[in-house]
Design an enzyme around this catalytic site. Structure first.
Site: not given
Length: 175
Positions: A41, A97, A100, A128, A162
């Site tokens: 990512g 990237d 989370d 996030k 992506r």
């Protein structure tokens, strides 16, 4: 199945990446750094920033598997590709990237600590906004977003999406 809405558009990505470059150039001025991209990512984000870094660097990569084709983390993350440079006594700049739960990047940070990295700095395109499962320090994030499943600009669903030039909220089919 598809993109419900765009959360971060192309112009915002450009601006966020430039802010990350400015922050990193100030932090690592006159230092030699291992820039460690977390695959896959990180590729679009890393591609936008690396040519604008003004400090001396070596580029390396690690790959961590955690989602295994789903949008729900079912197994503990594991390192599937290790870095080639020795991080001992080196300044490490992690390029991620998205952060989370923090589970995957915590694995990488803990490994770098056991290998005696001099310093570990984490920058992420996206963070996030939600409680993290692990206590990790994100030194710089370009964007803080709500807890939705995101794709685009390096983020994927089952390996797809992506390549999108923006980040969007994705809704997979519910069987």
């Amino acid at each position: 199945m598809g993109i419900k809405s765009i959360v971060i558009n192309e112009q915002q990505i450009e601006e966020g990446c430039q802010k990350a470059v400015n922050w990193c150039n100030a932090k690592f001025n006159n230092k030699k750094v291992i820039v460690l991209g977390i695959l896959k990512g990180c590729i679009p984000f890393l591609g936008k920033v690396i040519s604008k870094f003004s400090f001396d660097l070596q580029l390396d990569f690690m790959a961590v598997a955690s989602y295994h084709g789903s949008h729900v983390q079912k197994q503990p993350p594991k390192i599937v590709l290790d870095m080639s440079h020795d991080p001992k006594d080196k300044d490490i700049l992690l390029i991620e990237d998205i952060v989370d739960s923090g589970r995957s990047i915590k694995l990488v940070i803990d490994l770098l600590k056991t290998r005696h990295a001099k310093s570990i700095t984490l920058i992420s395109l996206i963070e996030k906004i939600k409680p993290k499962a692990f206590d990790i320090n994100i030194d710089f994030s370009c964007f803080k977003v709500k807890d939705n499943f995101l794709v685009g600009f390096g983020l994927d669903y089952d390996g797809f999406y992506r390549n999108l030039p923006y980040v969007g909220v994705f809704e997979p089919d519910n069987p």
